[in-house]
Write an enzyme that holds these catalytic residues in place. Structure first.
Site, mmCIF file in Angstrom:
data_model
loop_
_atom_site.group_PDB
_atom_site.id
_atom_site.type_symbol
_atom_site.label_atom_id
_atom_site.label_comp_id
_atom_site.label_asym_id
_atom_site.label_seq_id
_atom_site.Cartn_x
_atom_site.Cartn_y
_atom_site.Cartn_z
ATOM 1 N N HIS A 151 40.334 161.905 36.127
ATOM 2 C CA HIS A 151 41.487 161.670 37.116
ATOM 3 C C HIS A 151 42.756 160.930 36.417
ATOM 4 O O HIS A 151 43.367 160.296 37.359
ATOM 5 C CB HIS A 151 41.086 160.717 38.505
ATOM 6 C CG HIS A 151 39.684 160.974 39.056
ATOM 7 N ND1 HIS A 151 39.709 161.945 39.918
ATOM 8 C CD2 HIS A 151 38.521 160.846 38.623
ATOM 9 C CE1 HIS A 151 38.292 162.282 40.319
ATOM 10 N NE2 HIS A 151 37.521 161.428 39.591
ATOM 11 N N SER B 45 67.625 165.742 21.302
ATOM 12 C CA SER B 45 68.306 166.033 22.552
ATOM 13 C C SER B 45 69.682 166.187 22.072
ATOM 14 O O SER B 45 70.370 165.472 20.969
ATOM 15 C CB SER B 45 68.154 164.834 23.496
ATOM 16 O OG SER B 45 69.227 164.657 24.185
ATOM 17 N N LYS C 248 66.047 160.524 21.491
ATOM 18 C CA LYS C 248 64.657 161.287 21.780
ATOM 19 C C LYS C 248 64.016 162.221 20.699
ATOM 20 O O LYS C 248 64.927 162.905 19.794
ATOM 21 C CB LYS C 248 65.028 162.223 22.964
ATOM 22 C CG LYS C 248 65.138 161.466 24.434
ATOM 23 C CD LYS C 248 65.440 162.257 25.488
ATOM 24 C CE LYS C 248 64.323 163.135 25.944
ATOM 25 N NZ LYS C 248 64.590 164.242 26.913
ATOM 26 N N GLU D 130 55.241 172.200 25.072
ATOM 27 C CA GLU D 130 56.053 172.548 26.347
ATOM 28 C C GLU D 130 56.099 173.945 26.323
ATOM 29 O O GLU D 130 55.912 174.901 27.539
ATOM 30 C CB GLU D 130 57.216 172.082 26.365
ATOM 31 C CG GLU D 130 57.157 170.316 26.784
ATOM 32 C CD GLU D 130 58.746 169.903 26.879
ATOM 33 O OE1 GLU D 130 58.801 169.290 27.760
ATOM 34 O OE2 GLU D 130 59.511 170.042 25.798
#
Ligand code: ARG
Length: 464
Positions: A160, A281, A287, A294
């Site tokens: 979970h 970025s 970043k 992804e």
């Protein structure tokens, strides 16, 4: 008198296709991908026609040589048929006739584009499945390498997405290895049904010529021939099965991707992304983005879409061939390319794109309550019934949380206040290394088990 239409079909057509319809109908823009298989299939067909006396040896030789010339032209980049060719099959036949004259027109004896395209797609898929299997092997090898180096590296395990029990990092990686192993085996199993020859099924009903289907099949390395011509020309089960296997591979890659994305976040910080596999970025200089996982996660939907597309394409088709079947190609090609690309990218990501932050992982497993089950197990081995032990440990956790302490920070008095069975050895029993090591049941995360699993994995990789 009107000039005859440029198409390869019979003279019953009086006018040429509307140019927009010609473009709409044509598959040459994508089925050129099949050309090598089309040439191989045609050469085998020609040899079979010679063997059965339908063509003379001289005619067969001219055809086979002509096909080989087209192959060379294509490889040099000199064979680029346009929309007027309609599809790769017509394109090859036309070029052959240009090269060798009227003998080229004999190639299509005892064959139809329907059994021809079925043959080409199967030859293509058979080769691509082997290529994907080999990419799977490289991906597995990379997982195995990480696992071998990290048997005793601990990582929090979750259910979970809540901290559950600590794990050996190798165990975690080997879970993905096991999925990839089933993926590899699934592809191997599918080959049995891909590797059946429809060549000689004709348009739908077989042929009046005394052909030898087995011989052509043998030349092409097919294990069997379709026993029913209608089925042979209209079956695409094998493509659906492949798209399903490809979708399952993508599910597995996508789950690993999701973990990589989470692990690379500031919140988890379990891995750092290395420069060769991450991007920056355009506006936030701090970043590093996990583009590779992804994209893999994102491309997964595309592959699922192709599976769905193939299923829906087939569901209403009356026997036998229908032009709808031309739609199988882009779905298959894109599935093959996407799965191959994702496997390659994930392999590189694992090999050089991520570094596990071992000190951070150690800190994570040392500073949580994921050893609570082990306290219950401890009491149970001392004779306290497990359910009662479980309830007592609930109290332990509650007390610790209230005191702002970890379990290992409780004093022996505090332990014994909860149950007299607690002794000094409780501290050793709940140390993360011990907690993991003790899960020595078959297939568990205990180090001994993981070492055995590593051996099994190495053996599996050796099996082809
Ligand atoms: N381009 C067609 C396909 O991909 C080849 C078979 C065409 N057969 C036909 N009867 N029109 O399916």
């Amino acid at each position: 008198m009107q000039s005859p239409p440029p198409q390869t079909w019979s003279q019953r057509f009086e006018t040429a296709l509307h140019p927009a319809i010609a473009r709409f109908n044509a598959s040459i823009g994508f089925d050129i991908e099949l050309i090598e298989y089309d040439l191989t299939g045609s050469a085998a067909h020609a040899k079979m026609l010679v063997k059965t006396g339908i063509l003379s040896p001289e005619e067969g030789k001219q055809i086979v040589t002509g096909l080989e010339t087209i192959r060379q032209e294509y490889r040099r980049g000199d064979f680029t048929p346009g929309v007027e060719a309609e599809d790769v099959h017509f394109a090859v036949e036309r070029r052959l006739t240009e090269l060798i004259g009227d003998v080229g027109k004999k190639l299509h004896t005892a064959r139809s584009r329907n059994d021809q395209v079925g043959t080409d797609v199967r030859l293509y898929l058979r080769a691509q499945i082997e290529a994907i299997q080999s990419l799977l092997r490289q991906y597995q090898q990379t997982l195995l390498t990480i696992a071998e180096a990290n048997v005793e590296t601990l990582i929090p395990g979750y259910t979970h997405l809540q901290r559950a029990q600590p794990l050996s990092l190798a165990h975690h990686m080997l879970a993905y290895f096991a999925m990839a192993q089933r993926d590899w085996e699934r592809l191997r199993d599918i080959q049995k049904r891909v590797n059946i020859s429809p060549l000689g099924c004709g348009a739908l009903a077989g042929t009046t010529f005394p052909i030898d289907r087995q011989y052509a099949a043998e030349l092409l390395g097919f294990e069997q021939v379709y026993g029913n011509s209608l089925d042979g020309v209209s079956d695409r089960d094998f493509a659906i099965e492949f798209a399903c296997a490809a979708s399952i591979i993508m599910v597995h890659l996508s789950r690993l991707s999701e973990e990589m994305i989470l692990w690379a976040s500031e919140e988890f910080s379990f891995v750092t992304l290395n420069d060769s596999c991450s991007t920056g970025s355009s506006i936030m200089p701090q970043k590093k983005n996990p583009d590779v996982p992804e994209l893999v996660r994102g491309k997964t939907g595309r592959v699922f879409g192709h599976l769905q597309g193939l299923l829906v394409m087939m569901k209403g088709l009356p026997l036998a061939y229908n032009k709808d079947l031309q739609e199988d190609k882009e779905a298959l090609f894109d599935t093959v390319n996407t799965v191959g690309g994702c496997l390659e990218a994930m392999t590189i990501l694992l090999a050089e794109g991520v570094t596990f932050r071992v000190p951070r992982l150690r800190q994570a497993v040392n500073e949580d309550y994921s050893n609570a089950t082990d306290v219950a197990d401890y009491l149970a081995t001392k004779g306290v019934p497990f359910r009662e032990a479980y309830n007592l440990v609930g109290q332990v956790v509650k007390t610790s949380l209230a005191a702002g302490k970890l379990l290992r920070e409780l004093t022996l008095e505090e332990w014994q206040a909860i149950h007299p069975a607690f002794e000094d050895d409780i501290y050793a029993a709940i140390a993360p290394q011990q907690v993991v090591s003790a899960r020595n049941s078959y297939g568990g995360t205990g180090f001994e088990q993981v070492r055995e699993a590593l051996q099994r994995a190495t053996q599996a990789l050796g099996e082809g």
